[in-house]
Scaffold this motif. Structure first.
Motif, mmCIF file in Angstrom:
data_model
loop_
_atom_site.group_PDB
_atom_site.id
_atom_site.type_symbol
_atom_site.label_atom_id
_atom_site.label_comp_id
_atom_site.label_asym_id
_atom_site.label_seq_id
_atom_site.Cartn_x
_atom_site.Cartn_y
_atom_site.Cartn_z
ATOM 1 N N ILE A 1 0.840 -1.187 0.000
ATOM 2 C CA ILE A 1 0.000 0.000 0.000
ATOM 3 C C ILE A 1 0.878 1.240 0.000
ATOM 4 C CG2 ILE A 1 -0.203 -0.145 2.525
ATOM 5 C CD1 ILE A 1 -2.877 1.297 2.274
ATOM 6 N N ASN A 2 0.539 2.192 -0.845
ATOM 7 C CA ASN A 2 1.215 3.479 -0.902
ATOM 8 C C ASN A 2 0.176 4.579 -0.708
ATOM 9 O OD1 ASN A 2 2.901 1.590 -2.811
ATOM 10 N ND2 ASN A 2 4.288 3.202 -2.158
ATOM 11 N N VAL A 3 0.450 5.478 0.213
ATOM 12 C CA VAL A 3 -0.433 6.610 0.460
ATOM 13 C C VAL A 3 0.389 7.893 0.296
ATOM 14 C CG1 VAL A 3 -2.078 7.675 2.038
ATOM 15 C CG2 VAL A 3 -1.677 5.201 2.144
ATOM 16 N N ALA A 4 -0.067 8.789 -0.569
ATOM 17 C CA ALA A 4 0.594 10.079 -0.786
ATOM 18 C C ALA A 4 -0.347 11.179 -0.330
ATOM 19 C CB ALA A 4 0.950 10.248 -2.258
ATOM 20 N N LEU A 5 0.062 11.911 0.699
ATOM 21 C CA LEU A 5 -0.778 12.956 1.282
ATOM 22 C C LEU A 5 -0.128 14.314 1.046
ATOM 23 C CD1 LEU A 5 -0.314 10.515 3.819
ATOM 24 C CD2 LEU A 5 -2.645 11.376 4.115
ATOM 25 N N HIS A 6 -0.890 15.269 0.518
ATOM 26 C CA HIS A 6 -0.349 16.575 0.138
ATOM 27 C C HIS A 6 -0.941 17.692 0.992
ATOM 28 C CE1 HIS A 6 1.603 14.995 -3.540
ATOM 29 N NE2 HIS A 6 0.599 14.144 -3.514
ATOM 30 N N ASP A 7 -0.124 18.770 1.157
ATOM 31 C CA ASP A 7 -0.524 19.917 1.987
ATOM 32 C C ASP A 7 -0.895 19.463 3.392
ATOM 33 O OD1 ASP A 7 -0.197 21.835 -0.065
ATOM 34 O OD2 ASP A 7 -2.170 21.346 -0.863
ATOM 35 N N VAL A 8 0.033 18.763 4.027
ATOM 36 C CA VAL A 8 -0.239 18.214 5.357
ATOM 37 C C VAL A 8 0.194 19.201 6.436
ATOM 38 C CG1 VAL A 8 0.021 15.844 4.542
ATOM 39 C CG2 VAL A 8 1.994 17.041 5.493
ATOM 40 N N GLN A 9 -0.315 19.006 7.638
ATOM 41 C CA GLN A 9 0.100 19.811 8.781
ATOM 42 C C GLN A 9 1.428 19.270 9.278
ATOM 43 O OE1 GLN A 9 -2.989 20.055 11.715
ATOM 44 N NE2 GLN A 9 -4.515 20.812 10.267
ATOM 45 N N GLN A 10 2.493 19.935 8.889
ATOM 46 C CA GLN A 10 3.828 19.373 9.026
ATOM 47 C C GLN A 10 4.283 19.198 10.469
ATOM 48 O OE1 GLN A 10 6.889 21.593 7.031
ATOM 49 N NE2 GLN A 10 8.186 19.810 6.801
ATOM 50 N N LEU A 11 4.313 20.267 11.261
ATOM 51 C CA LEU A 11 4.900 20.197 12.591
ATOM 52 C C LEU A 11 4.190 19.213 13.509
ATOM 53 C CD1 LEU A 11 7.421 21.764 13.212
ATOM 54 C CD2 LEU A 11 6.079 23.256 14.682
ATOM 55 N N PRO A 12 2.854 19.257 13.617
ATOM 56 C CA PRO A 12 2.183 18.281 14.500
ATOM 57 C C PRO A 12 2.473 16.831 14.125
ATOM 58 C CG PRO A 12 0.668 20.023 13.844
ATOM 59 C CD PRO A 12 1.891 20.190 13.004
ATOM 60 N N ARG B 1 7.605 9.111 5.220
ATOM 61 C CA ARG B 1 8.567 10.125 4.753
ATOM 62 C C ARG B 1 7.840 11.450 4.561
ATOM 63 N NH1 ARG B 1 11.093 9.915 0.208
ATOM 64 N NH2 ARG B 1 13.131 10.394 1.078
ATOM 65 N N MET B 2 8.342 12.486 5.227
ATOM 66 C CA MET B 2 7.807 13.835 5.073
ATOM 67 C C MET B 2 8.793 14.626 4.219
ATOM 68 S SD MET B 2 5.356 16.008 6.254
ATOM 69 C CE MET B 2 4.899 15.554 7.940
ATOM 70 N N ALA C 1 4.309 20.781 1.949
ATOM 71 C CA ALA C 1 4.665 19.575 2.709
ATOM 72 C C ALA C 1 3.816 18.396 2.264
ATOM 73 C CB ALA C 1 4.476 19.831 4.195
ATOM 74 N N ALA C 2 4.473 17.294 1.973
ATOM 75 C CA ALA C 2 3.789 16.063 1.574
ATOM 76 C C ALA C 2 4.328 14.916 2.418
ATOM 77 C CB ALA C 2 4.008 15.780 0.091
ATOM 78 N N SER D 1 -4.886 18.281 2.037
ATOM 79 C CA SER D 1 -5.876 18.891 1.149
ATOM 80 C C SER D 1 -6.302 17.882 0.090
ATOM 81 C CB SER D 1 -5.297 20.140 0.480
ATOM 82 O OG SER D 1 -4.207 19.795 -0.371
ATOM 83 N N ARG D 2 -5.402 16.977 -0.249
ATOM 84 C CA ARG D 2 -5.722 15.894 -1.180
ATOM 85 C C ARG D 2 -4.776 14.729 -0.898
ATOM 86 N NH1 ARG D 2 -1.888 18.714 -4.073
ATOM 87 N NH2 ARG D 2 -0.659 17.520 -5.591
ATOM 88 N N PHE D 3 -5.168 13.527 -1.292
ATOM 89 C CA PHE D 3 -4.305 12.370 -1.096
ATOM 90 C C PHE D 3 -4.735 11.262 -2.043
ATOM 91 C CE2 PHE D 3 -7.880 11.696 1.725
ATOM 92 C CZ PHE D 3 -8.136 10.333 1.692
ATOM 93 N N SER D 4 -3.839 10.316 -2.240
ATOM 94 C CA SER D 4 -4.130 9.156 -3.080
ATOM 95 C C SER D 4 -3.723 7.885 -2.348
ATOM 96 C CB SER D 4 -3.406 9.247 -4.427
ATOM 97 O OG SER D 4 -2.007 9.317 -4.242
ATOM 98 N N VAL D 5 -4.470 6.816 -2.620
ATOM 99 C CA VAL D 5 -4.203 5.497 -2.032
ATOM 100 C C VAL D 5 -4.046 4.508 -3.174
ATOM 101 C CG1 VAL D 5 -5.048 3.673 -0.524
ATOM 102 C CG2 VAL D 5 -5.603 6.061 -0.005
#
Length: 274
Positions: free
Chosen positions: A147-158, A190-191, A199-200, A222-226
């Protein structure tokens, strides 16, 4: 990979030199060994190698070095896949890179096949699959999934603090965490910065216990793919279908499924926050 092997840091030096990366640290859990680099990551399990990197790293250029290393260790590549996520149309600057990737992959694995998953003018994947597995015996039946998940515009520091991600490059744009979940099972997080400079986060695993809903809630993208890659004999393999996924507050933009020779399939879905 057919055959037993052990990878050492010195084995990786020629490969990392080709792609312009540097080894930062190594760790071993269960029977999985992780090599954390400034802009890439190598996971070595008993019968497989996973090589993942930032989008700026041209990992296809390391193909010859990888094949030379495996030949030296008397190992044969039974199965191989290459996947790159593009966030712009292939007729832009990525066009020449796609051509190079295809040419070198086809040279290394002439019997492989290339695919594009997703819309040409938005997030999509270039996929190259080589399947040389002998399935004539019962013992050769594959039972893997990925499984690969790519998450974009994430809340980086938390996320960095919550997951205990470790900075692996000097300017602080790449953070990583690796873990073994069970014998032969792994998860990597991986960030990094994506092609738009935001940030992704990339999550990869061969375990069927990844809590997708929790990931999305943690990262608030804001968007992501699985993407699921599932072998035909994988336990509960028919449940790993990206097109069947739903997430609260997100709409499904694209869903695609493709079945390959041997019975395994890839399914992909992209989601955008409403």
């Amino acid at each position: 990979i057919e055959g037993s092997f052990t990878i050492t840091p010195s084995d990786l030096m020629p490969i990392l030199e080709v792609v312009g990366c540097h080894l930062v640290d190594t760790m071993e859990e269960e029977d999985v060994r992780f090599f954390m680099c400034d802009h890439c990551l190598v996971v070595a399990a008993p019968t497989k190698i996973i090589f993942t990197a930032d989008s700026a790293i041209l990992i296809h250029k390391s193909l010859d070095a990888w094949l030379a290393l495996l030949k030296e260790k008397n190992c044969r590549v039974e199965w191989s896949s290459f996947m790159r996520k593009n966030t712009s149309a292939p007729w832009s600057s990525s066009d020449s890179i796609l051509a190079q990737e295809y040419t070198e992959l086809k040279h290394a694995f002439p019997e492989g096949n290339a695919f594009l998953f997703g819309p040409l003018d938005a997030d999509h994947y270039f996929y190259y699959i080589f399947d040389g597995v002998d399935r004539s015996t019962e013992s050769s039946k594959a039972m893997d999934m990925q499984i690969n998940v790519a998450l974009h515009d994430v809340q980086q520091l938390p996320v960095i603090e919550a997951l205990g991600l470790r900075k692996t490059n000097k300017n602080g744009t790449v953070y990583q965490r690796c873990m073994a979940l069970a014998p032969g099972k792994y998860q990597t997080v991986r960030m990094l910065e994506d092609e738009q400079g935001s940030a992704a986060c990339m999550v990869e695993s061969n375990s069927d216990s990844i809590p997708l809903a929790t990931l999305v809630e943690q990262f608030c993208p804001s968007r992501f793919s699985v993407t699921f890659l599932v072998d035909p004999n994988c336990p509960n393999g028919n449940t790993f279908d990206a097109s069947a996924l739903t997430f609260e507050s997100y709409r499904k933009d694209v869903q695609m499924t493709n079945e390959f020779t041997g019975g395994y399939h890839v399914s992909k879905a992209t989601f955008t926050r409403e």
